[in-house]
Design a protein around this motif. Structure first.
Motif, mmCIF file in Angstrom:
data_model
loop_
_atom_site.group_PDB
_atom_site.id
_atom_site.type_symbol
_atom_site.label_atom_id
_atom_site.label_comp_id
_atom_site.label_asym_id
_atom_site.label_seq_id
_atom_site.Cartn_x
_atom_site.Cartn_y
_atom_site.Cartn_z
ATOM 1 N N THR A 88 0.880 -1.158 0.000
ATOM 2 C CA THR A 88 0.000 0.000 0.000
ATOM 3 C C THR A 88 0.918 1.207 0.000
ATOM 4 O O THR A 88 1.874 1.255 0.769
ATOM 5 C CB THR A 88 -0.897 0.001 1.254
ATOM 6 O OG1 THR A 88 -1.730 -1.157 1.208
ATOM 7 C CG2 THR A 88 -1.748 1.256 1.328
ATOM 8 N N PHE A 89 0.624 2.173 -0.848
ATOM 9 C CA PHE A 89 1.485 3.342 -0.983
ATOM 10 C C PHE A 89 0.772 4.582 -0.461
ATOM 11 O O PHE A 89 -0.330 4.900 -0.883
ATOM 12 C CB PHE A 89 1.873 3.536 -2.447
ATOM 13 C CG PHE A 89 2.772 4.710 -2.706
ATOM 14 C CD1 PHE A 89 3.859 4.986 -1.890
ATOM 15 C CD2 PHE A 89 2.529 5.537 -3.782
ATOM 16 C CE1 PHE A 89 4.698 6.066 -2.135
ATOM 17 C CE2 PHE A 89 3.364 6.621 -4.046
ATOM 18 C CZ PHE A 89 4.439 6.883 -3.218
ATOM 19 N N VAL A 90 1.422 5.258 0.473
ATOM 20 C CA VAL A 90 0.955 6.546 0.973
ATOM 21 C C VAL A 90 1.883 7.594 0.360
ATOM 22 O O VAL A 90 3.006 7.775 0.810
ATOM 23 C CB VAL A 90 0.972 6.607 2.519
ATOM 24 C CG1 VAL A 90 0.627 7.995 3.003
ATOM 25 C CG2 VAL A 90 0.017 5.576 3.095
ATOM 26 N N LEU B 71 -7.517 4.080 11.647
ATOM 27 C CA LEU B 71 -6.300 4.401 10.905
ATOM 28 C C LEU B 71 -6.623 5.341 9.751
ATOM 29 O O LEU B 71 -7.530 5.070 8.960
ATOM 30 C CB LEU B 71 -5.667 3.112 10.376
ATOM 31 C CG LEU B 71 -4.350 3.270 9.625
ATOM 32 C CD1 LEU B 71 -3.240 3.697 10.586
ATOM 33 C CD2 LEU B 71 -3.980 1.967 8.937
ATOM 34 N N PHE B 72 -5.905 6.444 9.659
ATOM 35 C CA PHE B 72 -6.126 7.447 8.621
ATOM 36 C C PHE B 72 -7.618 7.784 8.495
ATOM 37 O O PHE B 72 -8.165 7.903 7.399
ATOM 38 C CB PHE B 72 -5.559 6.980 7.270
ATOM 39 C CG PHE B 72 -4.075 6.833 7.256
ATOM 40 C CD1 PHE B 72 -3.251 7.951 7.328
ATOM 41 C CD2 PHE B 72 -3.486 5.575 7.183
ATOM 42 C CE1 PHE B 72 -1.869 7.819 7.315
ATOM 43 C CE2 PHE B 72 -2.108 5.439 7.171
ATOM 44 C CZ PHE B 72 -1.296 6.560 7.251
ATOM 45 N N GLY C 182 -12.724 9.417 1.221
ATOM 46 C CA GLY C 182 -12.600 8.580 0.040
ATOM 47 C C GLY C 182 -11.215 8.028 -0.252
ATOM 48 O O GLY C 182 -11.013 7.384 -1.280
ATOM 49 N N TYR C 183 -10.246 8.253 0.638
ATOM 50 C CA TYR C 183 -8.896 7.734 0.412
ATOM 51 C C TYR C 183 -8.916 6.216 0.486
ATOM 52 O O TYR C 183 -9.399 5.629 1.451
ATOM 53 C CB TYR C 183 -7.942 8.313 1.468
ATOM 54 C CG TYR C 183 -6.490 7.969 1.246
ATOM 55 C CD1 TYR C 183 -5.709 8.718 0.382
ATOM 56 C CD2 TYR C 183 -5.903 6.906 1.916
ATOM 57 C CE1 TYR C 183 -4.377 8.418 0.178
ATOM 58 C CE2 TYR C 183 -4.560 6.596 1.717
ATOM 59 C CZ TYR C 183 -3.801 7.352 0.861
ATOM 60 O OH TYR C 183 -2.480 7.050 0.653
ATOM 61 N N ASP C 184 -8.399 5.564 -0.557
ATOM 62 C CA ASP C 184 -8.361 4.106 -0.610
ATOM 63 C C ASP C 184 -7.116 3.610 0.119
ATOM 64 O O ASP C 184 -6.000 3.993 -0.228
ATOM 65 C CB ASP C 184 -8.332 3.645 -2.073
ATOM 66 C CG ASP C 184 -8.367 2.128 -2.197
ATOM 67 O OD1 ASP C 184 -8.954 1.460 -1.321
ATOM 68 O OD2 ASP C 184 -7.796 1.612 -3.177
ATOM 69 N N LEU C 185 -7.305 2.772 1.118
ATOM 70 C CA LEU C 185 -6.190 2.256 1.908
ATOM 71 C C LEU C 185 -6.289 0.729 1.982
ATOM 72 O O LEU C 185 -6.808 0.182 2.946
ATOM 73 C CB LEU C 185 -6.199 2.869 3.307
ATOM 74 C CG LEU C 185 -4.979 2.580 4.172
ATOM 75 C CD1 LEU C 185 -3.759 3.335 3.646
ATOM 76 C CD2 LEU C 185 -5.244 2.977 5.613
ATOM 77 N N PRO C 186 -5.794 0.038 0.947
ATOM 78 C CA PRO C 186 -5.848 -1.429 0.990
ATOM 79 C C PRO C 186 -5.062 -1.983 2.180
ATOM 80 O O PRO C 186 -4.009 -1.467 2.526
ATOM 81 C CB PRO C 186 -5.188 -1.851 -0.325
ATOM 82 C CG PRO C 186 -5.195 -0.636 -1.190
ATOM 83 C CD PRO C 186 -5.161 0.535 -0.267
#
Length: 186
Positions: free
Chosen positions: A12-14, A42-43, A50-54
């Motif tokens: 997962t890329f932040v 988390l986050f 709407g931030y996608d955090l797999p």
């Protein structure tokens, strides 16, 4: 704490520098001292927008990840969400220390190497060999030992149980500790 050695899977890329611990887990969710149940926060603000955090085993982040206040809840939330390893060009020192004390492996690699890992979308970390794919990383030998063997501070203390018991027996035999404050000119 679970031992850490081989961590393999999607990343997962932040894509942001200077992510502080309040972004990782907002203060309003840190009302407990248990180490579990924080992953859902988390986050939180990012995900609410709407931030996608797999939930992958490896998180790759930008420069200075984990800056800000020293919150042990941040590694707890990351672990609870499913991350086992973090890769970034640099971590905030206290955050990095909190990660290792809680069984998470923070790895510092140059930005160019982080970018290559992101482009691949997956990685294999071998703590014993100190590699991420073909890249080498440095780690303090004591921290490496702790992570490979799943030793937290309590576990390490318990490995010294015999020495602690012997010290306590010796202290009992020698009597109470006294201080002569009069002879010291006080």
């Amino acid at each position: 704490m679970d031992p850490v050695n081989i961590i393999e899977g999607a990343i997962t890329f932040v894509d942001q520098d200077d992510v502080d611990t309040d972004q990782i887990i907002p203060a309003r969710y840190m009302k407990r001292v248990e180490r579990t149940g924080f992953g859902e926060y988390l986050f939180h603000e990012w995900r609410a927008n709407g931030y996608d955090l797999p939930a992958n085993p490896i998180l790759v982040a930008g420069e200075n990840f984990g800056c800000g206040s020293s919150r042990e809840h941040a590694p707890w939330a990351l672990l609870d969400y499913g991350f086992v390893a973090l890769i970034a060009p640099r971590f905030a020192d206290i955050f990095k220390n909190n990660c290792t004390k809680n069984g998470m492996l923070p790895i510092e690699l140059p930005k160019a190497e982080c970018d290559l890992i992101v482009a691949r979308g997956k990685a294999k970390i071998d703590l014993a060999a100190q590699t991420v794919d073909e890249f080498s990383f440095e780690i303090d030998p004591e921290i490496k030992h702790r992570l490979l063997n799943g030793l937290d501070d309590i576990s390490i203390t318990l490995t010294q149980e015999e020495q602690i018991a012997a010290y306590e027996r010796d202290r009992e035999r020698s009597g109470p500790v006294t201080t002569d404050l009069q002879g010291a000119g006080v």
